[in-house]
Structure formats: structure tokens, C-alpha cells
Design an enzyme around this catalytic site. Structure first.
Site, mmCIF file in Angstrom:
data_model
loop_
_atom_site.group_PDB
_atom_site.id
_atom_site.type_symbol
_atom_site.label_atom_id
_atom_site.label_comp_id
_atom_site.label_asym_id
_atom_site.label_seq_id
_atom_site.Cartn_x
_atom_site.Cartn_y
_atom_site.Cartn_z
ATOM 1 N N ARG A 1 0.725 -1.262 0.090
ATOM 2 C CA ARG A 1 -0.064 -0.086 -0.089
ATOM 3 C C ARG A 1 0.750 0.993 0.025
ATOM 4 O O ARG A 1 1.430 1.738 0.938
ATOM 5 C CB ARG A 1 -0.748 -0.131 1.223
ATOM 6 N N HIS B 1 -3.579 4.166 4.852
ATOM 7 C CA HIS B 1 -4.647 3.243 5.061
ATOM 8 C C HIS B 1 -5.984 3.891 4.257
ATOM 9 O O HIS B 1 -6.643 3.485 3.443
ATOM 10 C CB HIS B 1 -4.914 2.732 6.310
ATOM 11 N N TYR C 1 3.806 4.675 12.089
ATOM 12 C CA TYR C 1 4.083 3.178 12.350
ATOM 13 C C TYR C 1 4.874 2.543 11.432
ATOM 14 O O TYR C 1 5.407 1.412 11.513
ATOM 15 C CB TYR C 1 2.716 2.423 12.529
HETATM 16 C C1 LIG Z 1 -14.574 -6.731 11.190
HETATM 17 C C2 LIG Z 1 -13.760 -5.572 10.961
HETATM 18 N N1 LIG Z 1 -12.994 -5.079 11.861
HETATM 19 C C3 LIG Z 1 -12.058 -3.933 11.862
HETATM 20 C C4 LIG Z 1 -12.216 -2.989 10.812
HETATM 21 C C5 LIG Z 1 -11.553 -1.853 10.685
HETATM 22 N N2 LIG Z 1 -10.662 -1.864 9.618
HETATM 23 C C6 LIG Z 1 -10.651 -1.185 8.370
HETATM 24 S S1 LIG Z 1 -9.540 -1.645 7.393
HETATM 25 C C7 LIG Z 1 -8.685 -2.421 8.481
HETATM 26 C C8 LIG Z 1 -7.277 -3.239 8.314
HETATM 27 C C9 LIG Z 1 -7.648 -4.008 7.130
HETATM 28 O O1 LIG Z 1 -6.188 -4.655 6.751
HETATM 29 P P1 LIG Z 1 -6.342 -5.620 5.561
HETATM 30 O O2 LIG Z 1 -7.173 -6.665 5.521
HETATM 31 O O3 LIG Z 1 -4.789 -5.780 5.214
HETATM 32 O O4 LIG Z 1 -6.685 -4.687 4.134
HETATM 33 P P2 LIG Z 1 -5.882 -3.205 3.570
HETATM 34 O O5 LIG Z 1 -6.856 -2.123 4.189
HETATM 35 O O6 LIG Z 1 -4.581 -3.348 3.713
HETATM 36 O O7 LIG Z 1 -6.472 -3.350 2.141
HETATM 37 C C10 LIG Z 1 -9.398 -2.373 9.703
HETATM 38 C C11 LIG Z 1 -8.825 -3.198 10.982
HETATM 39 C C12 LIG Z 1 -13.386 -3.549 9.719
HETATM 40 N N3 LIG Z 1 -13.396 -2.747 8.931
HETATM 41 N N4 LIG Z 1 -13.986 -4.653 9.978
#
Ligand SMILES: Cc1ncc(C[n+]2csc(CCOP(=O)(O)OP(=O)(O)O)c2C)c(N)n1
Ligand SMILES: Cc1ncc(C[n+]2csc(CCOP(=O)(O)OP(=O)(O)O)c2C)c(N)n1
Ligand SMILES: [Mg+2]
Ligand SMILES: [Mg+2]
Ligand SMILES: [Mg+2]
Lengths: 65, 323, 326, 323, 326
Positions: D253, D257, D266
Site C-alpha cells: 500500500r 490506509h 508506524y
Molecule cells: C470486522 C472489522 N474489523 C475492523 C475493521 C476496521 N478496519 C478497516 S480496514 C482494517 C485493516 C484491514 O487490513 P487488510 O485486510 O490488510 O486490508 P487493507 O486495508 O490493507 O487493504 C481495519 C482493521 C473492519 N472494517 N472490519
């Protein structure tokens, strides 16, 4: 606006009554807070309202409409 | 695709004919004599509980018949300060950790005393929600790690439990946090009516360890010698900070899922027969007899003793409940 | 005394708890280096290290389930669920596990743990992030539900929640995190759980709210006084379970009218419980039905329309007026 | 313990210097020219969306910058009848399946049209709950299997999503039911502030396939040629009933985020720099230039075209929302 | 007409649905060869084969989540959750997923699916198996909650639930599965969702129940008539959401008194919603507060004590009497 004299019910001006009795009071045009309750704990009951309604209105009470 | 059977060959030390493969490891002959007596007692209890349900004395009971070696082996290496986090079929394992066997009867009777773990015993109450306890195991082990205690935690669960999300989250948390925990799966090959092949597509449960970058082991769960030795090794290693580990103990539920269940509806009698021949008790008996350490008289004595102890338990149980 | 936001007050409470008791640990998604997506745990990772303030893998059931284990083994975990809408993932570990530990073990074990979650709408967050689901937990015996609405209560209630020997769900109104400041003492004081607060005394109608809805309730109260010469009594529940029935009933016996305000959808919301309770316990005093000002019975809308969906001050005023004029 | 890197070597066809390793596979030079133009357009859009948020025009936006090759490759082999089940960062993938890019802006604006997938396009609305869509992917693929349709389904998700119980249940259901599904993980190495090493202990996500007895693949997600070829092969295989499969596309990425996030808190700038050098766009550009297929004028034309198209999208978006 | 139990009526409904529509599939734990732990799907695996009646792995979120996918792609899954207490595992997939499909996609997709679950106490089942959690779902917009209490309704409501274009949670009172028989037509008739049934007309007090509590309500009604010369009106809600407010309000306007009965714990149970609704919609008709007869605010007890915990007929009679005599 309604002009009301000193209430006479059991608790400082506000009657205890079931909502259904309150409805009857509205229908009869009686200010429930002016009626002395004879039900349990001084609760105003339907008969109290009917009695109050059959009495000539006191000259100090005007129920607004 | 990976061949799980090849990557995780079945660890065996005492085969179903009662032949020792290699040596006894950390166990002694005396250990095994005692183990045999205990196993026989546990079997007696389990069969008796089954009958009590049939007589209407207790309610739904989940028998552990066939899984005694796995459960006894799972806790064989635990010290007083170690923890056991069990599931609802683990009366044998919990018993060895200080929980009265009556608790199995309390459970079937729906009696709250089921949860009343004796003070000082590091065992959690039996878990009913499949796989929920795997996360509790991680938390318990993590607590001991945070406090720099040198203790091992064992969490037990069935093959069906490995399908639950909580199992995955537990394995993942445990491996990331490097907690001193052994995941001990009693793979009895059935989750009520669902056979392992419909529960998962992988050949072994042990290979699930790879998903978490931890070590996994597949052990003959009807071979007490193998399970106990493996758990000695692994609990020492987790106490030294090398955990977590996943152990798949291959066993079989010889009885029904519970007293409310009829396995005749879904599994073949031939399969049951095959596993009756692999009974953990039988192979231990064969071996002890071959060593000249178990005579018919010894056996009669063990049986009499088992009966007596079981009667005592049931009497105490009836008294506690006034039935 | 320092004037702090709710966010700062919570941060102070967490810091105090970590200092007071080595059994306290904070865990959750992004609570470590990042200090939490709302920065509630800001600086704590740096001060207390990665053994006390732990970034977990992305799995809410895992967060709550390991917390249950930690708590049963003597720790005092304070878990953060990033947004309350994700609490669904943890329902079994909360309702069937955490909430039943004491009951299941006849008191042999307990689960002294806190689950913190920001909740409520109005911050233009994506789907699922803004839902008010407190009623799912007021229907769950064995867990307390605590909802502060201001900085002073936030700090004191959180410290009480961490002290509590049983699980507490601690819901933080995210719209209010930085909405205003209040005087907050430096020391680690406690605000007791289970006590509502009468934040304004009045005689004409009782307005009842908690957390984010207190902002509307207080604004509506001002308007009722200023524009309509009505004297509302305002009750901030602060703890939903165990509920301070006495404060509610006493107030309604006095005012004879009540309006309950919450953001959650109407049907089976906690407002229904309050209305049921009042009509049961203060029946003969009621001059008007207990009215509810709530969200609509739809999923929380996309945020472009959240302001249309969310209850607002004017709805509270209208409800209070219809109650008084009933 | 298993070495995931060794078991699942990174599949690469176009390295970060723009050198082709082997051949183009099913792709042609013309394909790659078009891909490059599209990727550049998508990049332009993404950067522009970021700026719109900074200007206060839209709300929280989750940029896909750096993941274009992974997303484009994920859907490169899909036919009209195939399904895509995406997560919230997959505007590029969804766009290629017929969902207007405006939807990314609708999302950030909290506008319901976000969910209004054009009729006839087999794409589900973007999922916000991490990993929830993995189970929907299984269900969709299963439906096509039950109806004997010869179609492939691709479900996309992040590295963080693999920690969720639902991911595990989805992988397990999919493998037991043998559904025609490709699990496509965009491993961008971060889940908000949590790096992969704290998300899991395993070396690779691909090795999680072993837990389910299915084939897994680790591919350079910044290498469109590798991803597209792999997906061609796998989607053909799932249509023939050989699925499911797990693909780990290793990417990064490049941005924050979301627009609400500050990666400076971080992660190290050195890491970001490393991955800027691995930009999927750059290597494609290098290769095309080396082939003499991309001149400065071509590039200027592509940029102008991208700008124009992005302006059109934004104009349409502003009009739709009256802002 | 054949006299069938609820269990048999449900089995008939499922068979009819599988015959009528090839999009219908049944999935869950042990629903195949074993015919379900309560034998509700008995014989269907044999008749329709393993592509229509599917034993799934042991994972409830998986069962519901794949059902959502199946439904969005045009199938009509009927999922069984073995015991309602395990529904917690599926809350996200029900509340954030199934229930929002239509809303999220502006109607482009829908999720025509049914989640069946046996629920309620009184059968001496282990912990977590007997919980009544319907109020969690009456608070969940986007899903209908249907609860039959007799064989006729069971069959007709289940067929309507399967027809419904949106998700339906179908709760089966396990204590009543084989408790009695009723006449059930052979054909695949429908009983409409969203319509309560006035199972007994009366003038003195309205008794409201659903599912397992109907057994108590009907017994109490008999006793009230026979022993106290009181004429209760009895309403079986059958569908909790969308709620048939009209039937309730009309009845209470007539009787002026109401008692709601459910097994779920009291606080935030659906009885609170009913009481809140009645006092709001029929306020001026009320002669007594709406009373609730419910489970206690504790976890469901170990079954040795469940009979002490569960509401019983005498509690319903007592509540009705206090209402009438208020
Ligand atoms: C069940 C749930 N827990 C927490 C979140 C909050 N949240 C949104 S994105 C994220 C990180 C996701 O990481 P990843 O799966 O690696 O996807 P990326 O954002 O890197 O594309 C979190 C913790 C959420 N949307 N759904
Ligand atoms: C979450 C949850 N779902 C379903 C059940 C019902 N149930 C009880 S035991 C069981 C099968 C468990 O199989 P396994 O994990 O292999 O353990 P075993 O019974 O074979 O020891 C099921 C489905 C449950 N107790 N919890
Ligand atoms: Mg099993
Ligand atoms: Mg889960
Ligand atoms: Mg990521």
C-alpha cells in the site's frame, strides 16, 4: 389558557389515575386534578369523575376549551 | 498440494497388537500398570454413566469411551501449576487434573456443580460452545507468559472444532504472541454425524499448523505411550518458551455422540469394528500381559476396584442430588 | 483543574489504570504504535511497552476470547473494538463466555475485563461503523453496559469499569470524543457504576438519554426552558445495566411525563425497556405516554443522509411538547 | 516447521527493473500497452481522489495506489459470466468488471449509489466488514456449481482479513464443497498500523492453503504479467472443477490506509522507498520503453487522456451529488 | 386431514419447498444423513440428495455467510442453526450482511434466505442450548422474525418465509416440536407473515405471546375462564417483525389491559417493546400497566433448575389477575 383554582386531590395538585380514567375526565370535561380520589391510595376512579361532573361547576374553576 | 500424511507421519509407540515400537520413553513399567488401572476405571465409569442415562437416572451424557488414552496422555505431563482448558467430553482429562468425575454426571443432570472446580486446581469448567475455549486457552497461556511463570497450558477440542473461526483466531493469536500453549485435538473422526472428510478437505489436522508457522504433530491417540511421551516433550518445550504447538491425536468415538444420538443412522458398523480392535485399553493390556505384568487375577482386582470406586462416585452423586 | 475532552479523559483513565495495577493490559487493533484510530490509547505503548499495550491480529472474537482467558487467569484486560458495529463478531465470546464465567463456575472464576468501543453516528464513517447496538447487551445478563456522555464521567466510569470484578461493556460516543472540554481532576477518581445522574432538575417532563443522545437532550432542555417556559428534568443514565430504576421512577413520579432519546433503531431499542419500566412502576402518575425519540427502523444509512436519519434536538423538543400538551 | 517462502516461491515474470523473466504467457504486447494506459489512468484517478479529500470535497477515501497490478491482474481472466466479490479497496478491480470508478467517490462521500452495481455486471457491492465477503464468495461460487454453470468466482481481500474467523470458515467450506472459487489476497503487508509479522506468524499467506488441502500460489502482486497469467490458468482450472485456489499477491500500500490515517506513525520511510522502486507502473513502463513501444509522446498522450477521463468522472460525480 | 406434530409439519413444509423450487437448498450441521438433531429434515437427504440437503462443516458463521452468497446469486438457502444459542456466532453475517443486502445494493441484490433455529427451554438441554434471543433480531432492521406455536402455523409460516424475498429468521419452539398434534392440510398452503392471530376472543385482558410461551398463555386463559370468570383475549404474534401493531392495539383498546409473556430474560426482551408500544398507542385506554411475565435477568440456568426459572402458567394467571384487579 385554563385558569385553575387550588387543586384538592391527594398529592399536592396532581391526581393519581389510570390513563383510562384520565380519558374519561377529558370526555366529561372535568379537571382531574380538582377531584378527590376515593380509590386505592387516593386514586381518582371513574365514579369520582362522574360525581364531579354531575355537580354544578364551581365559580372559581374554568376549564378552558 | 501437500500430502499431510507424509508430512506428519503418525507417531506410534505401542501398536494395536500391543507391540512396543522403540521404547517406553519417559514412562516406566510401573507408570503403565497404573495407567492401565486408571484407564480401566475410567472406562467402567463411562459405561456406567451410559447405563445410568438409559435407566433414566441422568440426562444427556457425552461418552469418552475410546478416547481414554488421548485424554490421559494429553495431561500426562502437566504439573500442578499447569493449566487445562477442556471441552465437554473431557471428563477423563479433567479428572486427572483434580476435577471429580461426578462433574460428568452433574453435566448430564444439568446441575450447576458442574462448574465448581476445586480450589487450587487449574482447570476451567467444561466448554459447550464448540471451539470457544481455544481462545480462552490462548488467554490463559498469555497471562502466564506475561507474569513470567514457567507453566504450560493445554487446551483440548474435537476435530469438528477445527472448522470454527474461533479455532483459527486462537491458533493465529497463539502463534503471533508465542504463548506457552499446546493445542490438543482429539480427532475422533466424527462431529455428531459428520465425518472428518466432510468437515475438512485436508488429509490431517496436524498440517493446519503450517498455516500458523508452528510445529504440528500427529500421534496415535489410542496409544498412551506415544501421547504421553509427546506431551512430556512438548510441555517442557512450551515451558521454555518454544510454543505454541498443535497436536492431532487420532482416536475414535467408540460410543454415540451423546445418549441422544444414534450412530447407526450415519456410520458403518465395519468402521466401528475396526476401531474396537484399536481400543487403547486392549493394546495396553496385551503389552502388560506379554511382559508378565498382568494376570487374570490382577485384572479381576482392577475391575473390582474400579467397580467399587465407580459405585462410590455414583453414591456420592446420588446423595448430593438427593436422587 | 485541566479542561479535557472525552478522548483525553479516557486516555488519562487508561494511563492511571496501567500505573495502578500491573494486571491491567490494553489490547486491540491498532491500539499500540498507532494509539488507536481515535487516538484514545495515544502514547501508552511508548510509556508502558508492548507487553502492556498490545496490537492484536485483526480478529474481534480473538480479542474478546483471549481477554476472557486472560481475565480468568488473573489479568485485567481492557480490550478495544475499533468500532461498535464490529461487536457482532464477538457476540458469542461476550454473551456466552465473558458474561457467564462467574455463573458457570459458581464464582470460582470471574472475568474482570472491559470491552471499550466507540459508537454512534454523526462522524461520516463508512457503513457498519456508526451503529448503536447497546440494546443487544442490555439483554445480556452478566455484563454491565456503561455509556459516558462527558469528560468527567468518562474518566471516572472507565476506572470503575476496570475495577469491576465482572465484564463491562464501555461505550464511547465517538461524536463527542473531541466535541467539548470539561474540568477533569488529575487524580484517578471513580464514578460509581449503576448510578444515573440528574443533570438538570425540573418539574414538567423527564428527558432521559445516555452517551451521544445527551447532547440533543441538553440542547432540547435549553430550548424548552428558553422558548416554551417548560422546566424539564434531565437524566443521564450513564449505566444502562444495572439500571438505576429509582432515579428514573422518582423523577417521573414528579414530572408525570417522560421522553427517552437514543440513536439506536426504535424497535427493541433500550428506550422500549425504559418506557415499559416507567409505565409499570409509575403508572398512576403518568399524564402522557412515555415517548421515544430514536433512529428509524432501517439499517444505519449511508452517511450522506445520516443527519436526516439521526434524531435531532428539534425532535426531542417536539416530543417533549407533545408530552406536556398531551 | 515449514519454510513458506521455499514451498511457495514468488512467481514473477516482470521484475522491478522491467526485465521479462521467461515470456508474456497468454498476454500480448498489445495487451500490455493497453494495461499500461489503464493502470496509469487508475493511478491518476486514485491520486486525484486523494487530493479531493484533502480539499474537503469527499470524505474518507481508501487509496489503492501501488496495488493496481494486483487488482487488474485479479480480474484479468474473468469472462462476463464470472463473478467478482470485492472488498472496500478494490475500485480498480471493480472498475474493470463494469462498476464505475465514481463508486469509490460515492463510498468516500457516504452516498448510497455506492451499492448500485450496474445491471448485468456480476460484482457484489464493496464489503466493509473485514473478511465477511470471503464467505459470500463461497456461496456465490457454490450457487454457480449447483446450477452447473461453467463460471469462475474471484473473491478479494487484504492480508489482515486472513486473521478473521470468517476467512478460515470460507477456506474450509470452499475446499470441502470444492467450489469454483479463487481466493485472491492482496497482501499489501499492512492492516492499518499492524505489519504482517504481527498479523501472523507464518512466513507466507500462500501456505495457509495447506491447512485446507488446496493449492496455493504466491505471486508478485506488482507484476501484472505474472498475476494475469496465473489468474488465466487458475480461472480456467476452476471452471473445469479443479478449485478452489488461494493466491497471495505480494504488493504494498503505497499510500496511507485511508485519508484519515498517518503511516508516519508506524512505518519506516525506508520501507516505503523500497516499494516505490517496486511500483507496478514503473516496471511496465520500463519494459514497454525497452521494447520501443512507449515514447515520451505516448506517455504524454496517455496522461492527457487519463486526466481527461478522470475529469469527466469527477464532473459526473459532482453533478450526481450536486456539489 | 392428518394430525401432525410441529416437527412433522415443518418437515412437510421443507419437502414441499424442495419440490416446488429447485433454487431451494437446505444446509446446516447434521441436517443430511442424520436428519437434524431434532429430525426436522428427516428423510430429505434420501429424497433430494446431497446437492439439495447439505451437511456443512461445524461453523455457524460459515453456514449463514455462504447462505448470503448463495442467496445473492439466486438460490434460496434454508439454513439450520442447531440451537438458537449458537446464533451468536453468526451475528455479523445476519445483521451486517444478510439483513443489509437489499439496502446496501439499492435493491440490485436481495437475500432470499431462511435461518431456522430451535429455541426455548424446558427440554433439559446443556448450557447455551435453551436461550431465547429473539429480541436481538427484532432490533435488527432488514430481517423478519417469525415464531410459530402450532403445527398449522409452523408449516404455513415456513413456506411463506421461504417465499419471502428477504431474510427471515424462523424460530422453532423445541419444547413444542412433539408436544401435541393438530390438523395440517396436505397441500403447501401459506400463512402470511406479519399477521398476528387472535386465538381466543375476550373482553377483560389481552394476553400476548409467541412460540413456546403460547402453551402457558393458552393454559392460563383456560384457567382464567374456568376459575375466575375472566374472559381473556389471546393474541399469538406469530411474526415479531414486522409486528402486527394493529391487532395488538385494537385488542388492548377493547380489553384495556395487557400481559405479555416470553421466556427470554426480562430486560430489553421483546415484551418491553410491546409494553412500550401499547402505552404509546393505546394510552388513554389503559386501566392497568402492561405487565410482563418473563425469564429472570440471569443467564439461563442449568437445567436442574430450569423449571424454577421458566415462566409458568400460574405466573401468567397471577399477572392477568393483578391486571384485572389493578
Ligand atoms: C470486522 C472489522 N474489523 C475492523 C475493521 C476496521 N478496519 C478497516 S480496514 C482494517 C485493516 C484491514 O487490513 P487488510 O485486510 O490488510 O486490508 P487493507 O486495508 O490493507 O487493504 C481495519 C482493521 C473492519 N472494517 N472490519
Ligand atoms: C458453536 C456450536 N455449534 C454447534 C454445537 C452443537 N454440537 C455439539 S457437539 C457437536 C459436534 C462436535 O464435534 P467435535 O468437535 O468433533 O467433538 P466431539 O463431539 O467429536 O468430541 C456439535 C455440532 C455446539 N455445541 N456449539
Ligand atoms: Mg469429533
Ligand atoms: Mg467468528
Ligand atoms: Mg493489508
Amino acid at each position: 389558557a385554563a385558569l385553575v383554582n387550588q387543586p384538592v386531590s391527594a398529592r399536592g395538585g396532581r391526581a393519581l389515575a389510570t390513563p383510562a380514567v384520565r380519558r374519561l375526565a377529558r370526555e366529561l370535561g372535568v379537571d382531574i386534578n380538582m377531584v378527590t380520589g376515593t380509590g386505592p391510595d387516593g386514586r381518582v376512579i371513574a365514579d369520582d369523575l362522574r360525581a364531579a361532573a354531575s355537580q354544578p361547576p364551581s365559580d372559581t374553576t374554568i376549564v378552558g376549551d | 498440494m501437500t500430502d499431510g500424511m507424509e508430512m506428519f507421519p503418525l507417531i506410534q509407540r505401542l501398536d494395536e497388537e500391543g507391540n512396543l515400537i522403540g521404547d517406553l520413553g519417559v514412562l516406566s513399567l510401573a507408570d503403565l500398570k497404573e495407567t492401565y488401572a486408571t484407564m480401566r476405571f475410567l472406562r467402567t465409569f463411562d459405561e456406567r454413566a451410559w447405563n445410568l442415562q438409559r435407566q433414566g437416572v441422568i440426562g444427556t451424557y457425552a461418552p469418552f469411551k475410546g478416547q481414554e488414552a488421548a485424554q490421559m496422555g494429553a495431561v500426562a505431563a502437566l504439573e500442578d501449576t499447569d493449566w487445562l482448558v477442556p471441552t465437554y467430553r473431557d471428563w477423563a482429562a479433567s479428572y486427572l487434573r483434580g476435577v471429580p468425575l461426578e462433574h460428568g454426571l452433574f453435566f448430564s443432570k444439568g446441575h450447576p456443580s458442574l462448574g465448581d472446580i476445586p480450589v487450587g486446581k487449574r482447570v476451567l469448567p467444561a466448554q459447550v460452545v464448540i471451539a470457544a475455549q481455544t481462545l480462552h486457552g490462548v488467554g490463559v497461556a498469555w497471562a502466564t507468559k506475561l507474569r513470567h511463570e514457567k507453566v504450560a497450558t493445554v487446551v483440548t477440542f474435537g476435530d469438528g472444532a477445527t472448522s470454527q473461526g474461533d479455532f483459527h483466531e486462537a491458533m493465529n493469536f497463539a502463534s503471533v504472541l508465542a504463548v506457552p500453549l499446546i493445542f490438543f485435538c482429539e480427532n475422533n473422526q466424527w462431529a455428531i454425524s459428520v465425518p472428518l472428510a466432510r468437515q475438512m478437505h485436508a488429509e490431517t489436522i496436524a498440517q493446519r499448523s503450517i498455516a500458523y508457522g508452528i510445529e504440528g504433530f500427529r500421534v496415535d491417540g489410542n496409544d498412551y505411550v506415544a501421547v504421553a511421551n509427546l506431551m512430556h516433550e512438548l510441555s517442557e518445550r512450551v515451558r521454555n518458551g518454544e510454543g505454541p504447538f498443535l497436536v492431532e491425536a487420532l482416536t475414535y468415538r467408540l460410543g454415540a455422540h451423546t445418549t441422544a444420538d444414534d450412530p447407526g443412522k450415519y456410520r458403518a458398523i465395519e468402521e466401528e469394528d475396526l476401531w474396537i480392535r484399536r481400543d487403547p485399553l486392549v493394546r495396553l493390556e496385551r503389552w502388560l500381559r506379554a511382559q508378565g505384568q498382568l494376570s487374570d487375577e490382577d485384572l479381576a482386582a482392577i475391575d473390582a476396584d474400579s467397580e467399587r470406586k465407580v459405585e462410590e462416585i455414583i453414591a456420592g452423586f446420588r446423595e448430593a442430588l438427593d436422587i | 483543574m485541566a479542561k479535557l475532552t472525552i478522548a483525553q479523559a479516557l486516555n488519562q483513565a487508561l494511563e492511571a489504570a496501567l500505573m495502578e495495577d500491573s494486571a491491567v493490559v490494553i489490547l486491540g487493533e491498532d491500539v499500540g504504535k498507532d494509539g488507536g484510530v481515535f487516538r484514545i490509547t495515544d502514547g501508552l505503548f511508548e510509556k508502558f511497552g508492548g507487553d502492556r499495550v498490545i496490537d492484536t491480529p485483526l480478529a474481534e472474537s480473538g480479542i474478546v476470547g483471549t481477554s476472557v482467558g486472560l481475565a480468568m487467569a488473573g489479568m485485567k484486560p481492557v480490550a478495544e473494538i475499533q468500532f461498535f458495529g464490529f461487536i457482532y463478531e464477538t457476540m458469542d465470546q461476550i454473551a456466552s463466555q465473558a458474561a457467564r464465567v462467574r455463573f458457570r463456575s459458581l464464582g470460582r472464576y470471574s472475568a474482570p475485563m472491559v470491552i471499550r468501543a466507540p459508537f454512534g453516528g454523526g462522524v461520516k464513517a463508512p457503513e457498519i461503523h456508526s451503529d448503536s447496538l447497546e440494546a443487544l447487551f442490555t439483554h445480556t445478563p452478566g455484563i454491565k453496559v456503561v455509556v459516558p456522555s462527558n469528560p468527567y464521567d468518562a474518566k471516572g466510569l472507565l476506572l470503575s469499569a476496570i475495577d469491576d470484578p465482572d465484564p463491562v461493556l464501555f461505550l464511547e460516543p465517538m461524536r463527542l470524543y473531541r466535541a467539548f472540554r470539561d474540568e477533569v481532576p488529575e487524580e484517578a477518581y471513580r464514578v460509581p457504576l449503576g448510578k444515573a445522574s440528574v443533570v438538570r432538575e425540573g418539574t414538567d417532563v423527564t428527558l432521559i438519554g445516555w452517551g451521544p443522545s445527551m447532547a440533543l437532550v441538553l440542547a432540547a432542555a435549553d430550548e424548552l426552558v428558553a422558548q416554551y417556559d417548560i422546566a424539564p428534568e434531565v437524566v443521564d443514565l450513564r449505566t444502562l445495566t444495572p439500571l438505576d430504576e429509582e432515579t428514573i421512577v422518582t423523577s417521573v413520579q414528579k414530572t408525570q411525563r417522560a421522553v427517552v432519546v437514543h440513536e439506536a433503531v426504535r424497535t427493541s431499542g433500550f428506550g422500549g425497556e425504559i418506557a415499559a419500566l416507567i409505565q409499570e412502576k409509575a403508572f398512576l402518575y403518568l399524564e402522557a405516554p412515555v415517548l421515544r425519540v430514536t433512529g428509524y427502523d432501517t439499517p444505519y444509512p449511508m452517511t450522506m443522509f445520516e443527519d436526516l436519519w439521526l434524531p435531532d434536538t428539534s425532535q426531542v423538543v417536539t416530543a417533549a411538547l407533545s408530552s406536556v400538551r398531551f
